[in-house]
Design a protein around this motif. Sequence first.
Motif, PDB file in Angstrom:
ATOM      1  N   LEU A 702       0.827  -1.209   0.000  1.00  0.00           N
ATOM      2  CA  LEU A 702       0.000   0.000   0.000  1.00  0.00           C
ATOM      3  C   LEU A 702       0.858   1.255   0.000  1.00  0.00           C
ATOM      4  O   LEU A 702       0.605   2.204  -0.771  1.00  0.00           O
ATOM      5  CB  LEU A 702      -0.924   0.000   1.218  1.00  0.00           C
ATOM      6  CG  LEU A 702      -1.741   1.278   1.435  1.00  0.00           C
ATOM      7  CD1 LEU A 702      -2.621   1.583   0.219  1.00  0.00           C
ATOM      8  CD2 LEU A 702      -2.611   1.145   2.693  1.00  0.00           C
ATOM      9  N   ARG A 705       2.513   1.575  -3.475  1.00  0.00           N
ATOM     10  CA  ARG A 705       1.538   1.911  -4.518  1.00  0.00           C
ATOM     11  C   ARG A 705       1.093   3.368  -4.406  1.00  0.00           C
ATOM     12  O   ARG A 705       0.936   4.062  -5.423  1.00  0.00           O
ATOM     13  CB  ARG A 705       0.324   0.978  -4.433  1.00  0.00           C
ATOM     14  CG  ARG A 705       0.523  -0.337  -5.151  1.00  0.00           C
ATOM     15  CD  ARG A 705      -0.663  -1.263  -5.027  1.00  0.00           C
ATOM     16  NE  ARG A 705      -0.625  -2.326  -6.038  1.00  0.00           N
ATOM     17  CZ  ARG A 705      -1.390  -3.406  -6.030  1.00  0.00           C
ATOM     18  NH1 ARG A 705      -2.281  -3.599  -5.042  1.00  0.00           N
ATOM     19  NH2 ARG A 705      -1.286  -4.304  -6.992  1.00  0.00           N
ATOM     20  N   ALA A 706       0.866   3.826  -3.175  1.00  0.00           N
ATOM     21  CA  ALA A 706       0.458   5.220  -3.006  1.00  0.00           C
ATOM     22  C   ALA A 706       1.540   6.159  -3.516  1.00  0.00           C
ATOM     23  O   ALA A 706       1.247   7.204  -4.121  1.00  0.00           O
ATOM     24  CB  ALA A 706       0.159   5.495  -1.536  1.00  0.00           C
ATOM     25  N   GLU A 711      -2.709   8.025  -4.661  1.00  0.00           N
ATOM     26  CA  GLU A 711      -3.672   7.584  -3.655  1.00  0.00           C
ATOM     27  C   GLU A 711      -4.952   7.000  -4.250  1.00  0.00           C
ATOM     28  O   GLU A 711      -5.552   6.088  -3.693  1.00  0.00           O
ATOM     29  CB  GLU A 711      -4.034   8.761  -2.736  1.00  0.00           C
ATOM     30  CG  GLU A 711      -2.901   9.274  -1.880  1.00  0.00           C
ATOM     31  CD  GLU A 711      -2.643   8.396  -0.665  1.00  0.00           C
ATOM     32  OE1 GLU A 711      -3.484   7.514  -0.388  1.00  0.00           O
ATOM     33  OE2 GLU A 711      -1.614   8.591   0.005  1.00  0.00           O
ATOM     34  N   HIS A 713      -5.348   5.641  -7.363  1.00  0.00           N
ATOM     35  CA  HIS A 713      -5.214   4.633  -8.427  1.00  0.00           C
ATOM     36  C   HIS A 713      -5.992   3.371  -8.025  1.00  0.00           C
ATOM     37  O   HIS A 713      -6.007   3.003  -6.841  1.00  0.00           O
ATOM     38  CB  HIS A 713      -3.732   4.289  -8.644  1.00  0.00           C
ATOM     39  CG  HIS A 713      -3.478   3.449  -9.866  1.00  0.00           C
ATOM     40  ND1 HIS A 713      -3.666   2.086  -9.867  1.00  0.00           N
ATOM     41  CD2 HIS A 713      -3.059   3.781 -11.119  1.00  0.00           C
ATOM     42  CE1 HIS A 713      -3.376   1.602 -11.071  1.00  0.00           C
ATOM     43  NE2 HIS A 713      -3.016   2.615 -11.843  1.00  0.00           N
ATOM     44  N   ASP A 715      -5.313   0.281  -8.172  1.00  0.00           N
ATOM     45  CA  ASP A 715      -4.506  -0.699  -7.440  1.00  0.00           C
ATOM     46  C   ASP A 715      -4.261  -0.255  -6.007  1.00  0.00           C
ATOM     47  O   ASP A 715      -4.244  -1.081  -5.075  1.00  0.00           O
ATOM     48  CB  ASP A 715      -3.162  -0.907  -8.155  1.00  0.00           C
ATOM     49  CG  ASP A 715      -3.309  -1.659  -9.465  1.00  0.00           C
ATOM     50  OD1 ASP A 715      -4.435  -2.124  -9.756  1.00  0.00           O
ATOM     51  OD2 ASP A 715      -2.301  -1.775 -10.195  1.00  0.00           O
ATOM     52  N   THR A 716      -4.064   1.040  -5.803  1.00  0.00           N
ATOM     53  CA  THR A 716      -3.887   1.558  -4.442  1.00  0.00           C
ATOM     54  C   THR A 716      -5.155   1.348  -3.626  1.00  0.00           C
ATOM     55  O   THR A 716      -5.103   0.965  -2.446  1.00  0.00           O
ATOM     56  CB  THR A 716      -3.524   3.054  -4.486  1.00  0.00           C
ATOM     57  OG1 THR A 716      -2.412   3.260  -5.355  1.00  0.00           O
ATOM     58  CG2 THR A 716      -3.196   3.579  -3.104  1.00  0.00           C
ATOM     59  N   SER A 719      -5.348  -2.250  -2.474  1.00  0.00           N
ATOM     60  CA  SER A 719      -4.513  -2.520  -1.298  1.00  0.00           C
ATOM     61  C   SER A 719      -5.152  -1.981  -0.025  1.00  0.00           C
ATOM     62  O   SER A 719      -5.108  -2.614   1.040  1.00  0.00           O
ATOM     63  CB  SER A 719      -3.121  -1.910  -1.487  1.00  0.00           C
ATOM     64  OG  SER A 719      -2.355  -2.673  -2.388  1.00  0.00           O
ATOM     65  N   THR A 720      -5.737  -0.793  -0.107  1.00  0.00           N
ATOM     66  CA  THR A 720      -6.408  -0.213   1.061  1.00  0.00           C
ATOM     67  C   THR A 720      -7.556  -1.100   1.510  1.00  0.00           C
ATOM     68  O   THR A 720      -7.741  -1.374   2.702  1.00  0.00           O
ATOM     69  CB  THR A 720      -6.920   1.193   0.733  1.00  0.00           C
ATOM     70  OG1 THR A 720      -5.861   1.978   0.190  1.00  0.00           O
ATOM     71  CG2 THR A 720      -7.464   1.873   1.978  1.00  0.00           C
TER      72      THR A 720
END
Length: 924
Positions: A702, A705-706, A711, A713, A715-716, A719-720
């Motif tokens: 996460l 990715r961020a 923040e 996206h 994919d981000t 993950s969150t």
Amino acid sequence: MTDTAQRLFVSYAGLDRAWAEWVGWQLKQAGHQVELDRWSWRTGDDFVQKMNAALDEADAVVALFSKNYFAPERWTREEWAANFAVRGRLVPVVIEPLTDDDIPVILAGKLRQDLHGLDETSAASALLEAVHGPGTPAGPFDFPGVTAVAPDAKPDSGRPRLPSSVGLPEVWNVRRRNPDFSGREDVLEQLRSGLVSGRQAVIQALHGMGGIGKTQVALEYAHRFASQYDLVWWIDAELADQLPVRFTEFATRLGIAKPDAGTEANAHALVQYLRSRQRWLLILDNAEQPDQIEPWLPEGPGHVLITSRDPDWSGIAHRGNLDTFTRVESVTYLRTRSPGMTAEQADHLANELGDLPLALTQAAGVLSSGMSLERYEQLLSANTARIMAEGNARDYLVSLAATVEISVARLADEHAHAATALLRLAAFLGPEPIPLAWLEAARPRLTTIPGDPDDPMWLRDALQRLGRLGLIRLDFDAFQVHRLTQAIIRAQTSADLAVATRRDTTTVLTSVDIGDPESPAGWPTWNVVTAHLGAPHVSSAATEHPELRSALLRAVYFLLCSGQPRAAHDLGMALHEVWSAEVGPYDRDVLTCAQYVGHANASLGQYVNARSIIEDTLARRRRDLGEDHPDTLQSANDLASTLRELGEYDTARRMLEDALERRVRVLGEDHPDTLTSAGNLAGAFYSLGKLTEARRTEEDVLARRARVLGEDHPDTLTSTNNLASILGDLGDFAEARRMHEGVLARRVRVLGEDHPDTLSSANNLANTLHHLGETAEARRMQEGVLARRVRVLGEDHPDSLNSVNNIASILGDLGDFAEARRMQEDVLARRARVLGEDHPDTLSSANNLAGILYDLHRHSEAIEILKDVRARSLRVLGAKHPDSVRFTQNLATVLKAAGRTYEAQQLTAQKAKKNSRRAGGKRK
């Protein structure tokens, strides 16, 4: 009797609009406030909302009973109890003879007032007596919406007539009514409202492309409202210079023509006469050249209805655009003409015909003449132009093929070469709207468009010509050609010109600057481009134009990213079949296409199919590209993720660890593909119950990715979402809730409410609320998620089944054990069929069903299920997996409740970690 004005809602079927006008006028004259179903509402108003509001506010509902009113397709028949009969006072008035079988049972006992067969005075008295007893309130009340009339008009000219009190108008030259006319109720409502409303001019122009049914709507209007006119005259107005002749014929019928005066003078005399005459309707059918028509349009209190392909009636008439049938109208029409056709067959055929009324009429004619539906659809696909020249369409002058041919011939006569070329170019694109900006940007490189490429007016001039002939639908910044018109034009194009035109379409589509398919900001543009790229006659051009392949592959990937897996699957499969036959199964584009088809199958929940495709792709890539090639690593990652979905957690973990190590070495730690493998590995840890490792890995993914992607996206956000689910399983429900609420809000904003990822966030937030004891809100949310998942993904998609499982668990906690049991039995059967009997989700459902049986004190049944679940889990997941531990603990609990304490003690001798009896929601 009462002298107090009431609020009355007049409910009626569209075919009975003339009756509704008469009833509404009479009630308004009697001092009541009246709302006529859709008449009093504006275009764009929500029909059900407005109706419910009117019913809530009305003192009584005056319902006009007729056979039309109780037709099977009307929603009122099925919803009478909920929407009318239980809402206070109902005043039924019968406007045509009915039998008891015609009226729904719930209304059979209602006292009804017959109006049919009465003269106007008697009918008015009967109506008012039905509403408020004998007598009527006095007072000068004007009926709203009556057009202002000339000073010397007859006193009753604005008053609607009792429809049954008159026959045809005294002057009438309209041809017979079409017995097969169907649909268009909203159009007729709007047309009538426009003609009788003081807010609009009394000249109405109905425009639309050829074959759309403009003449049929005008014909139905004339017959439906014939009782409201004294004079109705129909003129075929295609040739504007013949209007004086047609007007003279009308004047002759009226007895006002002077034989020696000439057509011009007699036509002017007619126009002057109509200024002072009431209740007339003049229909100018297929009128062209608005500027030449305008001088002959009469003024006064009558009505003029114009039908035209030309949309340019601004400043002359109130314009109404006639579009294709709605799908419901198309299906109803086809099934009426061909009663043996199923709704699914009619829906498919209507889609192939683009809901065009003329095409539907021709199809019904062919199907009634001895051709099977299957054969017709084959011909429609293989030889559209030929089949569109067939069919019995008596109420249309020519076939659709002839309509298109005549219009194209007129372009040639006018030497409109650029317009002809533009139409041909559009025919080789998809049937969706074509943005004007695409053509303006690509114009310097288009070889089939004649003229000066720097001429800023070329596109406007060409589109105006096409619009006047009804060959296109022109919107603010795009235009559209009907799919059947496209097919006819393609069939008429020579082979050499077709090759050149396909080259131009490739130029247009590959020139659009769309951006990254993963970026939601570009998805609206991607949707438009993909709609054109996905048309079969466009995608097939990739054989001659390889540059299309890259665009097509990116389109498939966009469909996957934007949550459209079915469309991605269908387009990807079609491309893979053609390309693999052309260039072989080892071609790099073919393998990329196979990769996306595997993705699509997995997204559709078809994991077994996905595994087979991905394993094959991985083997081919390993052979040709090697173990460490990025494409090979992508396939390895995909296979591992699919194995995880199939419940093979250990194998998935080992593969993901290997893929991650290779991607770090080949691509670097922060490459998006590396982060994808790391995120998937965190998911494998989660599935194995290794929550600490899962949390550590996901937190790292996460953060990176961020930093790398941003923040917001997708994919981000994934993950969150996943980290929040891990925290929930670790018991930190407050933090999990905060994170799930945040990611849900962002996914709604970035991806949209119906994206599968957004629905997963809503599902996970509902699960967290359930754990926090907010059971009612959790149930509300989960029911909403289930409804949308079923609509977006289908009833048997694993995500939909997950929602059913979660709702059943909530119902069990709420004490509704009977419904919880029914739902758990259903989801268990479907999970076993879709995922397999040994899949972890199937075992979870069986465990949850056993929990419901335990709550119902059916201990022996619960024990048998849990024994089987435990045995399967030990074999599939192993004794140390949290699910196996939970199933063992649950079995011990039920054994103890059944008095079998020794067996329970034997199971728990090794002090398994205590777990919740019911499985929580799946992290997805």
